[in-house]
Scaffold this motif. Structure first.
Motif, PDB file in Angstrom:
ATOM      1  N   GLU A  31     -80.911  -4.969 -22.601  1.00  0.00           N
ATOM      2  CA  GLU A  31     -79.926  -4.137 -23.331  1.00  0.00           C
ATOM      3  C   GLU A  31     -79.719  -2.691 -23.101  1.00  0.00           C
ATOM      4  OE1 GLU A  31     -82.729  -4.027 -26.801  1.00  0.00           O
ATOM      5  OE2 GLU A  31     -82.373  -6.491 -27.264  1.00  0.00           O
ATOM      6  N   VAL A  32     -78.588  -2.245 -23.832  1.00  0.00           N
ATOM      7  CA  VAL A  32     -78.624  -0.748 -23.354  1.00  0.00           C
ATOM      8  C   VAL A  32     -79.706   0.076 -23.789  1.00  0.00           C
ATOM      9  CG1 VAL A  32     -76.961   1.279 -23.807  1.00  0.00           C
ATOM     10  CG2 VAL A  32     -75.950  -1.040 -23.723  1.00  0.00           C
ATOM     11  N   THR A 160     -77.932   2.680 -18.178  1.00  0.00           N
ATOM     12  CA  THR A 160     -77.221   1.527 -18.798  1.00  0.00           C
ATOM     13  C   THR A 160     -76.442   2.113 -20.128  1.00  0.00           C
ATOM     14  OG1 THR A 160     -79.269   0.978 -20.379  1.00  0.00           O
ATOM     15  CG2 THR A 160     -78.894  -0.322 -18.300  1.00  0.00           C
ATOM     16  N   CYS A 161     -75.257   1.663 -20.353  1.00  0.00           N
ATOM     17  CA  CYS A 161     -74.357   1.973 -21.646  1.00  0.00           C
ATOM     18  C   CYS A 161     -73.608   0.631 -21.794  1.00  0.00           C
ATOM     19  CB  CYS A 161     -73.421   2.977 -21.120  1.00  0.00           C
ATOM     20  SG  CYS A 161     -72.206   2.828 -19.552  1.00  0.00           S
ATOM     21  N   LYS A 162     -72.707   0.855 -22.949  1.00  0.00           N
ATOM     22  CA  LYS A 162     -71.872  -0.325 -23.243  1.00  0.00           C
ATOM     23  C   LYS A 162     -71.090  -0.628 -22.335  1.00  0.00           C
ATOM     24  CE  LYS A 162     -72.710   0.639 -28.256  1.00  0.00           C
ATOM     25  NZ  LYS A 162     -71.996   0.941 -29.549  1.00  0.00           N
ATOM     26  N   ASP A 167     -66.815   4.219 -22.597  1.00  0.00           N
ATOM     27  CA  ASP A 167     -68.181   4.146 -22.634  1.00  0.00           C
ATOM     28  C   ASP A 167     -68.715   4.631 -21.439  1.00  0.00           C
ATOM     29  OD1 ASP A 167     -68.789   3.580 -25.821  1.00  0.00           O
ATOM     30  OD2 ASP A 167     -67.889   1.861 -25.243  1.00  0.00           O
ATOM     31  N   SER A 197     -67.720 -11.041 -18.181  1.00  0.00           N
ATOM     32  CA  SER A 197     -66.973  -9.932 -19.038  1.00  0.00           C
ATOM     33  C   SER A 197     -65.682 -10.064 -18.465  1.00  0.00           C
ATOM     34  CB  SER A 197     -67.792  -8.716 -18.634  1.00  0.00           C
ATOM     35  OG  SER A 197     -67.004  -7.656 -19.341  1.00  0.00           O
ATOM     36  N   ALA A 238     -72.158  -7.480 -22.250  1.00  0.00           N
ATOM     37  CA  ALA A 238     -71.779  -6.205 -23.134  1.00  0.00           C
ATOM     38  C   ALA A 238     -72.406  -5.015 -22.583  1.00  0.00           C
ATOM     39  CB  ALA A 238     -71.943  -6.503 -24.366  1.00  0.00           C
ATOM     40  N   VAL A 239     -73.146  -5.173 -21.307  1.00  0.00           N
ATOM     41  CA  VAL A 239     -74.239  -4.018 -20.785  1.00  0.00           C
ATOM     42  C   VAL A 239     -73.466  -3.593 -19.459  1.00  0.00           C
ATOM     43  CG1 VAL A 239     -76.386  -3.356 -20.334  1.00  0.00           C
ATOM     44  CG2 VAL A 239     -75.919  -4.731 -22.027  1.00  0.00           C
TER      45      VAL A 239
END
Length: 322
Positions: A31-32, A160-162, A167, A197, A238-239
């Protein structure tokens, strides 16, 4: 619907999960906001996870010492107060202690699903994953001792980010400052990869990141051969996982299988050129000597012919005089 059919349907739902979502990996995905290490492997994630724990703990013990656990058992200072304490309050305190003990029991390495096949994510706590991974690769590179069978690459994740371009650029604007903002500068390259992705295009991301690094300091230069720093951008679903590492080329793109192999010596261009020149010069000298010998032979033959002709003319003259 008959009772028999209804019962059969219930059994079928129970057998195949009853339409309920699989709860096995709930809460255990990358996760972010997490930091850790991305580890790629070759078709055996379970064995890769076991090897990763062994390898990381071995070197973490050397760098940070053995993992320590806080004592979860807290003795009360006064037994009399405990005896007089209300039962409800005692239960509340016990629940709070269990929750706090659960927080204390978080390990420094914990495996999470990354969201991509043959990739696992090890979350790290209270240590710097980039320094730990660099230390591991440095030791493997110097000792040439193989310590894993299925682990391929170990990539630290310090941010980490989106996983959307806006972003990523926004996050990197602050994240990259310690390495690239004036007065700091360095030669660099960008290593980008996206898994599961499709909304990020490699060329666009690299161009955006390079433009951002150039704005931080125009003296930052791209070097794809032997850069001082490598900006790793790994997108998984999504990360977006990010880190800045040293010796990326030297340590074979942080591949633990390749880094232990013996370095193949590159041919010395100067020596090769000198040897070639020497061979050419030798051939040239041989040719010149051969030409000289042939020329000398021709001259000797010509002289012999002239002498013979003179002798013949002399003999004829003497005969005529007689």
């Amino acid at each position: 619907m008959s009772a028999v059919a209804n019962e059969s349907r219930k059994r079928s739902k129970k057998r195949y999960g009853g339409g309920q979502p699989n709860k096995r990996w709930k809460g255990s995905f990358l996760e972010v906001g997490m930091e850790g290490i991305l580890i790629t492997c070759n078709m055996n994630e379970r064995k890769c996870t076991a090897e990763a724990f062994n390898l990381l703990n071995e070197y973490a013990d050397k760098l940070y010492g053995p993992e320590k656990f806080e004592d979860d058992n807290e003795s009360s200072s006064q037994e009399e107060d405990a005896e007089e304490e209300d039962v409800t309050e005692a239960l509340k305190k016990e629940v709070a202690q269990l929750k706090s003990s659960g927080a204390k029991r978080k390990r420094r390495f914990q495996a999470f699903e990354s969201g991509a096949n043959n990739v696992i994510f090890i979350r790290t706590l209270n240590l710097e994953s980039d320094k730990l991974v660099h230390h591991i690769l440095s030791d493997l590179h110097s000792t040439k001792k193989k310590k894993s069978r299925v682990i391929l690459r170990m990539l630290p994740v310090t941010g980490t980010c989106k996983a959307f371009q806006e972003d990523i650029v926004k996050y990197l604007g602050t994240y990259l400052e310690p390495w690239f903002k004036t007065p700091n500068c360095a030669t660099y390259q960008i290593a980008f990869k996206a898994r599961n992705s499709s909304h990020n295009k490699r060329d666009e991301i690299i161009k955006s990141v390079a433009g951002l690094v150039g704005k931080l300091n125009p003296k930052n230069k791209v070097d794809l051969t032997n850069p001082e720093l490598t900006i790793i951008v790994e997108v998984i679903r999504a990360v977006c996982c990010i880190s800045v590492v040293k010796d990326y080329t030297l340590y074979r793109k942080y591949n633990v299988q390749e880094v232990v192999k013996e370095d193949t010596p590159k041919p010395d261009v100067t020596t090769a050129k000198t040897e070639t020149d020497t061979a050419e010069e030798k051939e040239k000298r041989d040719t010149e000597e051969k030409d000289k010998e042939e020329k000398k032979g021709k001259e000797e033959n010509t002289n012999d012919k002239n002498v013979a002709q003179d002798n013949k003319e002399g003999d004829e003259g003497e005969v005529d005089r007689e």
